[in-house]
Structures are given as structure tokens and as C-alpha cells.
Design an enzyme around this catalytic site. Structure first.
Site, PDB file in Angstrom:
ATOM      1  CE  LYS A 112     -12.934 -43.766  18.305  1.00 19.42           C
ATOM      2  NZ  LYS A 112     -12.912 -42.309  18.032  1.00 19.42           N
TER       3      LYS A 112
HETATM    4  C1  LIG Z   1     -13.922 -41.407  18.381  1.00 17.71           C
HETATM    5  C2  LIG Z   1     -13.545 -39.985  18.445  1.00 17.71           C
HETATM    6  C3  LIG Z   1     -14.306 -39.045  19.196  1.00 17.71           C
HETATM    7  C4  LIG Z   1     -15.597 -39.411  19.896  1.00 17.71           C
HETATM    8  O1  LIG Z   1     -15.390 -40.269  21.009  1.00 17.71           O
HETATM    9  P1  LIG Z   1     -16.638 -41.049  21.672  1.00 17.71           P
HETATM   10  O2  LIG Z   1     -16.032 -41.954  22.675  1.00 17.71           O
HETATM   11  O3  LIG Z   1     -17.292 -41.796  20.538  1.00 17.71           O
HETATM   12  O4  LIG Z   1     -17.545 -40.039  22.270  1.00 17.71           O
HETATM   13  C5  LIG Z   1     -13.852 -37.733  19.250  1.00 17.71           C
HETATM   14  N1  LIG Z   1     -12.740 -37.347  18.598  1.00 17.71           N
HETATM   15  C6  LIG Z   1     -11.994 -38.207  17.868  1.00 17.71           C
HETATM   16  C7  LIG Z   1     -10.791 -37.703  17.157  1.00 17.71           C
HETATM   17  C8  LIG Z   1     -12.360 -39.556  17.777  1.00 17.71           C
HETATM   18  O5  LIG Z   1     -11.616 -40.405  17.049  1.00 17.71           O
END
Ligand SMILES: *Cc1c(COP(=O)(O)O)cnc(C)c1O
Length: 471
Positions: A112
Site C-alpha cells: 500500500k
Molecule cells: C490490502 C492488502 C491486500 C488486498 O489488496 P486489495 O487491493 O484490497 O485487493 C492484500 N495483502 C495485503 C498485505 C494487503 O495489505
């Protein structure tokens, strides 16, 4: 570049407006009116570029004239300067044609950071230019809150309030949110679970008076700029593996589908993506939808991969809009039916298109443990976090089922560093994962958070009394 709402009932806007608004006024999500195209030569030219230069080339068409090239260039270089690996998104080979794309070298050790670091700079710059301030309010089950706080800490024009469920995030996740000392950072530990946090967040945004008064802005992946920040790494990985001359498949641990939707966009722009594989834990609404053509919620179950414990995927709406050929009227009906009944039918045409490009698979906690153990015992001794392990397990299923040909490179996105989920990793391998310096440094630092009741008035009053918009 102009953006329209998936529901077709809101004015067309530019990038900056989509960035600051988040959600369109008609309740839809912003999507580009048409997809920018990259020629084979342009794609070939990306191979080997430093990450932020590659990102500049991929992102520029989405931004249009709203930010100058030099502004964007500076923001991108800055956004990735805090990453702890020179390649920013390194590709690791696990088997002859199987790879892991490590997206966890940012400051909060989850993918993220890629989008959030850029989003914060874009927002701050846009607000500054208009002499405005904004108040970010977000809810988190763990990773989004840390990434948002890290990206927005200390920014002049923005205050950030993050609601997390009290005592229900990991110690590492909590410390990432609560140890920053900047005064624009506000943590609310809500007495409730993640759903309570999300409900409260929705209630804050639905109070239009409060929303205007506080200039509320959202940072979850319904914000188009979040998606944009995730497109470049698909180009980086695919060109390293032979694009434009060769197709690459991607397997993506998924929850709200923001990450894999960026891969879909890369393909729309001309990147030869052979297959997009949605990997889920037992919260498998997407895998079921792909199998049956029926989108149907169930109660979310807590798992060892908590960032994917999601039942309703916000970015599925963007995908349905594309698969239906931009049929807003149909989509609006579909979403309304789903909101009312918790279930709706894709219909044959959309379902067929969904299956053509996408595949999906699921892995439960036992399977996840097994994958972490197996990969650790494999030649390279690789340690995967539980989300990445779900991806690797599903990637192996795809090879077995022939969904991805043996000759096609398959890249599993590693969405988090194993040290973020040490308990699950230690249970699987018998030893705690390596702790990066950044995590060690946060231990023992003073923490700041306010425990509040799950009560709208109390939370709203708390935010009002601290938001600088009102001073
Ligand atoms: C947010 C997240 C996901 C999922 O990603 P999306 O974009 O919501 O599909 C998967 N793994 C981790 C570690 C995350 O923080």
C-alpha cells in the site's frame, strides 16, 4: 484525461478533481473515459529504467495537464526515496518460470506504500495550489492505516484521522500508526471491530454537512489515484520478463481488488498480460463469483491473512463497468440489487468476459501454513508472509489446472513483509521471521491513540475539535 462515474450520473471531471473527491456524487467510482495506449516500442523502452522514471512514463497519461511533468517527476522520485531496496519492486525467482514481485520494501512493509506515498504528495500539492485544507478520515484493519499515516504525517494542508478496532490489530501494525509524533496524525482506537470502524466511517461521509465542514477526503482504494500508483509495477515486472515480446501472468492476493485492477489497466494500456489470477483466503466471494456467475456476500471470517478478510470488494464495480461495455444503467441496477439482497447475477455476457481473462482460487489457513513451510524448505529458503503464501498456493493450483501454461512466466505479488505477521510465520516455520530495522526501532517508542466508544457523536466531536480545517 477525463474521468466519468461508473454509475453515469455525475459530471465528468479531471484527474485533480477525481483525486480530491474520491467517490463520485452519484455513489459511483471514477474511471477514465478511455484507456491510454502504449505502443510495443514504448513498452520495450521501459525495460531497465529506474523505477520512478518508469512510473513517470506510465502515470503521465492519467494525470494529463493537472500536474506538470517536472512536478510529477519530483513527487515520484520523492515517493520512492524512502524504500529500502534499490530496485523498489524487486523480482525474485522461485522456480524456472515462477516469480515473486516483492512490493514490501516501503516504509510500512506492505504494497500500500506504493500508491499512498504518491497519493499524499498529489493531494498536498493540489490543496496547496487552491489554498485549501482537508481532513482525511480512514478505517483500517491494519495495513491501510499505517501506510496512510506514514504518507501524510507532517503535511501542512492535511490532518489524518484513522479508526482502528481497539486491541484487534497486530502490535507491529499498531505501532506503525501510533508512534509518529507529528501533530496532524490522530489515531482513534474504536471499541468495536473493523466493520464498526467502516460503518462509522460511512456515517461520517454520509453526513454531508460534516463532510463539507471538515472537507473530508478518503484514501481507500475507491480513490482513483490509489489505482494509478499501482500500475507501474506490472510494467516493471513484465518488461523484465520479456514484454512486449512475451506474455506474463500475474497472481494477486486480493481483497478489495484495487491491486489486481491495476493489472487489468496495464493490460488495457497494451501490456501483454496473459492471465490475471485472483487469490483469496476463505473469504472467497470473488472466486465463487468467477465460478458461478453470482455475486453473493457471506459473513467475513477472521484468517491468518487479515488484509483479505473482506466480503464486498469495492473495485469490483470498476471491473463490472468495463466488462459490461460501460453499461452504467445495468451496473446501477446490479449494485442496487446487490445492496438490497446481498446477491446479484452477473448475466451470461459479463460472466463469460470475466472468465476469459481472469482465473481465481482460494486457500484456507491450513493450506497457507503448508505453503509457508514448503517455500521455506525450498531451495532458496524463501520466507513468505501469509498473504503472499495465499498467492503462491493459488499460483501452484493454476499451473496444475493448466490455467497458466508452463511456458508462461507467472508472477505472484508479494503484498507484505513476513515480519508484519510474525505469529503466522513462526507457527509455520518454527522460527520468527527476520525483523527489519524499521520495526525494531518502533518498539518501546511512546504511542499515541485515543480509545473512543463506537458512537458517531463522540467520534465526530473528537475530529471536529482537532481538525485544522476549522481553525
Ligand atoms: C490490502 C492488502 C491486500 C488486498 O489488496 P486489495 O487491493 O484490497 O485487493 C492484500 N495483502 C495485503 C498485505 C494487503 O495489505
Amino acid at each position: 484525461m477525463k474521468y466519468q462515474s461508473t454509475r453515469g450520473g455525475a459530471p465528468v471531471v479531471g484527474f485533480e478533481q477525481a483525486l480530491l473527491a474520491g467517490l463520485a456524487k452519484d455513489g459511483g467510482l471514477y474511471v477514465p473515459q478511455d484507456w491510454p495506449q502504449m505502443s510495443r516500442d514504448e513498452i520495450a523502452g521501459l525495460a531497465g529504467l529506474p523505477y520512478s522514471e518508469l512510473a513517470l512514463k506510465v502515470i503521465t497519461p492519467f494525470v494529463g495537464a493537472d500536474f506538470s511533468q517536472s512536478e510529477l517527476q519530483t513527487m515520484l522520485a520523492d515517493a520512492y526515496s524512502g524504500f529500502n531496496h534499490k530496485a523498489i519492486a524487486p523480482l525474485v525467482q522461485l522456480d524456472s518460470n515462477d516469480f515473486v514481485l516483492e512490493l514490501f520494501h516501503g516504509p510500512t512493509l506492505a504494497f500500500k506504500d506504493f500508491a499512498m506515498q504518491l497519493l499524499a504528495r498529489l493531494m498536498d500539492r493540489a490543496l496547496e495550489r487552491h489554498g485549501r485544507r482537508a481532513t482525511i478520515v480512514g478505517a483500517t484493519s491494519g495495513d491501510t492505516g499505517g501506510a496512510a499515516i506514514e504518507a501524510f504525517r507532517g503535511r501542512d494542508n492535511i490532518d489524518v484521522f484513522i479508526l482502528h478496532p481497539h486491541n484487534r490489530v497486530t502490535d507491529v501494525q499498531r505501532r506503525q500508526m501510533t508512534t509518529p509524533v507529528e501533530e496532524n496524525v490522530h489515531n482513534i482506537a474504536l471499541e468495536g471491530d473493523f466493520d464498526d470502524c467502516q460503518h462509522l466511517l460511512k456515517a461520517l461521509f454520509n453526513d454531508h454537512e460534516l463532510r463539507d465542514e471538515l472537507q473530508l477526503a478518503g484514501v481507500n482504494s475507491i480513490n482513483w489515484a490509489r489505482i494509478v500508483g499501482q500500475i507501474p509495477y506490472y510494467f516493471a515486472a513484465a518488461t523484465a520478463l520479456g514484454a512486449p515480446h512475451r506474455e506474463t501472468a500475474f497472481c494477486v492476493p486480493s481483497g478489495n481488488l484495487g491491486d489486481i485492477f491495476a493489472g487489468f489497466v496495464a493490460r488495457k494500456m497494451g501490456l501483454p498480460v496473459g492471465r490475471l489470477v485472483i487469490a483469496t483466503n476463505v473469504n472467497d466471494i470473488l472466486a465463487r463469483t468467477l465460478e458461478t456467475g453470482r455475486y453473493e456476500t457471506r459473513d467475513a471470517v477472521a484468517t491468518d491473512s487479515p488484509s483479505m478478510d473482506i466480503q464486498v470488494s469495492s473495485n469490483f464495480e470498476r471491473l463490472l463497468y468495463e466488462l459490461s461495455g460501460h453499461d452504467s444503467a445495468w451496473l446501477k441496477g446490479f449494485m442496487e440489487e446487490f445492496a438490497q439482497n446481498g446477491t446479484a447475477e452477473l448475466g451470461e455476457g459479463v460472466h463469460k468476459k470475466f472468465r476469459k481473462l481472469f482465473a481465481a482460487g482460494r486457500l484456507d489457513d491450513d493450506g497457507t501454513q503448508e505453503v509457508i513451510r514448503q517455500v521455506r524448505q525450498g531451495g532458496g529458503g524463501y520466507v513468505a508472509d501469509p498473504h503472499t503464501a495465499v498467492g503462491l498456493g493459488v499460483a501452484a493450483q493454476m499451473r496444475e489446472q493448466g490455467e497458466v501454461a508452463a511456458s508462461m512466466p507467472l508472477v505472484t505479488l508479494s503484498t507484505a513483509h513476513p515480519a508484519k505477521f510474525p505469529d503466522a510465520v513462526e507457527r509455520a516455520t518454527g522460527e520468527p521471521p527476520f525483523q527489519p530495522e524499521i520495526i525494531v526501532a518502533q518498539k518501546g517508542l511512546p504511542e499515541r491513540f485515543e480509545v473512543l466508544a463506537n458512537d458517531f457523536e463522540q467520534v465526530a466531536a473528537h475530529i471536529r475539535s482537532r481538525a485544522r480545517v476549522l481553525t
